[in-house]
Design a protein around this motif. Structure first.
Motif, PDB file in Angstrom:
ATOM      1  N   VAL A 176       1.899-147.111   2.880  1.00  0.00           N
ATOM      2  CA  VAL A 176       2.541-148.404   3.126  1.00  0.00           C
ATOM      3  C   VAL A 176       3.818-148.192   2.767  1.00  0.00           C
ATOM      4  CG1 VAL A 176       2.724-150.059   2.875  1.00  0.00           C
ATOM      5  CG2 VAL A 176       0.443-149.733   3.498  1.00  0.00           C
TER       6      VAL A 176
ATOM      7  N   ILE B 111      -5.911-146.917  12.500  1.00  0.00           N
ATOM      8  CA  ILE B 111      -4.747-146.354  11.859  1.00  0.00           C
ATOM      9  C   ILE B 111      -4.984-144.794  12.333  1.00  0.00           C
ATOM     10  CG2 ILE B 111      -3.065-145.871  10.713  1.00  0.00           C
ATOM     11  CD1 ILE B 111      -4.164-148.620   8.989  1.00  0.00           C
TER      12      ILE B 111
ATOM     13  N   PRO C  45       8.459-145.528  10.173  1.00  0.00           N
ATOM     14  CA  PRO C  45       6.880-144.937  10.201  1.00  0.00           C
ATOM     15  C   PRO C  45       6.260-144.901  11.040  1.00  0.00           C
ATOM     16  CG  PRO C  45       7.261-147.884  10.517  1.00  0.00           C
ATOM     17  CD  PRO C  45       8.880-147.162  10.766  1.00  0.00           C
TER      18      PRO C  45
ATOM     19  N   VAL D  57       3.618-146.289  11.825  1.00  0.00           N
ATOM     20  CA  VAL D  57       2.357-147.268  12.480  1.00  0.00           C
ATOM     21  C   VAL D  57       2.553-148.296  11.493  1.00  0.00           C
ATOM     22  CG1 VAL D  57      -0.204-148.061  13.018  1.00  0.00           C
ATOM     23  CG2 VAL D  57       0.025-145.358  12.609  1.00  0.00           C
TER      24      VAL D  57
ATOM     25  N   ILE E 137      -2.958-142.582   3.290  1.00  0.00           N
ATOM     26  CA  ILE E 137      -2.531-143.068   4.108  1.00  0.00           C
ATOM     27  C   ILE E 137      -0.960-144.414   3.192  1.00  0.00           C
ATOM     28  CG2 ILE E 137      -1.911-146.098   5.211  1.00  0.00           C
ATOM     29  CD1 ILE E 137      -4.734-145.270   6.510  1.00  0.00           C
TER      30      ILE E 137
ATOM     31  N   LYS F 239       2.659-142.344   7.507  1.00  0.00           N
ATOM     32  CA  LYS F 239       3.626-144.100   6.769  1.00  0.00           C
ATOM     33  C   LYS F 239       3.234-144.856   7.537  1.00  0.00           C
ATOM     34  CE  LYS F 239       7.013-141.664   7.162  1.00  0.00           C
ATOM     35  NZ  LYS F 239       8.767-141.025   7.788  1.00  0.00           N
ATOM     36  N   VAL F 240       2.886-146.713   6.728  1.00  0.00           N
ATOM     37  CA  VAL F 240       2.289-147.939   7.854  1.00  0.00           C
ATOM     38  C   VAL F 240       3.744-148.412   6.939  1.00  0.00           C
ATOM     39  CG1 VAL F 240       0.768-149.088   8.165  1.00  0.00           C
ATOM     40  CG2 VAL F 240       0.436-147.143   7.670  1.00  0.00           C
TER      41      VAL F 240
ATOM     42  N   LEU G  63       1.284-152.696  11.517  1.00  0.00           N
ATOM     43  CA  LEU G  63       0.419-153.251  11.147  1.00  0.00           C
ATOM     44  C   LEU G  63       0.697-154.595  11.966  1.00  0.00           C
ATOM     45  CD1 LEU G  63      -2.164-152.187   8.432  1.00  0.00           C
ATOM     46  CD2 LEU G  63      -2.303-151.691  11.108  1.00  0.00           C
TER      47      LEU G  63
END
Length: 216
Positions: free
Chosen positions: A31, A117, A50, A52, A29, A5-6, A54
């Motif tokens: 988002v 990631i 999440p 990760v 992945i 989960k990004v 960014l």
């Protein structure tokens, strides 16, 4: 397959769209959210949890460094990768001290970003080569400011720290030292405890700062 989960945090709509478009092509992945500034990023991490983030550095209301610090204080498990245009030490050092697990520049190849990631989620640190050189130069200048705690480490722990400081993964360290990955993980945990550090990135930088690196 459980997806990574990004959360994307960037004040430029085009950048967020581009990242979303590419990451959607990755089967592992997902988002789960987008933030236009650091304040939103902190709020969304609390809400969406999440794996990760960014994180851009230059954003309104709350910059990436402040947001990184706030997120890490709130949730120690979330990994934060700085994704920015800045590679100078004035931006890099504060971001790493705030708790970033990775630092990449926006000209990174898409496939390399995906690998970053995945690797960061596994507990590895990923720094862009330009960033690494700045950080090492900066920290080496202050190498004699504190007495080193490295003397508390066993010989094997020093070996692992030396390999870790070269940016190697647990698997690569295991191969170099002819030990198992599980043993490497144990040594890394002991190193972090003895040096009172929170992650392997800080351990690598600590080693450089104290002049312990044995060059190949």
């Amino acid at each position: 397959m459980e997806k990574i989960k990004v959360l994307i945090a960037d004040d430029h709509h085009v950048v967020r769209r581009g990242l979303l478009f590419f990451l959607k092509t990755q089967r592992d992945i997902e988002v789960i959210g987008e933030a236009k500034n650091g304040k939103e990023a902190v709020e969304l991490v609390a809400e969406l949890e999440p794996d990760v983030v960014l994180m851009d550095l230059s954003m309104p209301e709350m910059d990436g460094v402040m947001a990184t610090k706030a997120i890490r204080e709130m949730n120690e498990t979330v990994k934060i990768i700085i994704l920015t245009s800045y590679a100078d030490q004035d931006h890099v050092i504060p971001a790493i001290r705030a708790g970033a697990s990775g630092y990449q520049l926006k000209d990174i190849e898409p496939d390399e970003l995906v690998e970053t990631i995945r690797d960061v989620l596994k507990g590895e640190s990923k720094l862009h080569p330009k960033v690494t050189s700045h950080v090492m130069t900066h920290l080496s200048m202050g190498a004699n400011q504190k007495a080193s705690k490295i003397s508390d480490l066993t010989k094997r722990e020093k070996d692992v720290l030396n390999e870790l400081a070269k940016g190697k993964s647990n698997k690569e360290i295991a191969s170099s030292l002819f030990i198992t990955e599980k043993t490497v993980k144990t040594h890394v945990s002991n190193i972090l405890a003895k040096l009172q550090l929170s992650d392997r990135t800080q351990a690598a930088l600590y080693a450089v700062k104290n002049g312990y690196i044995v060059k190949e």
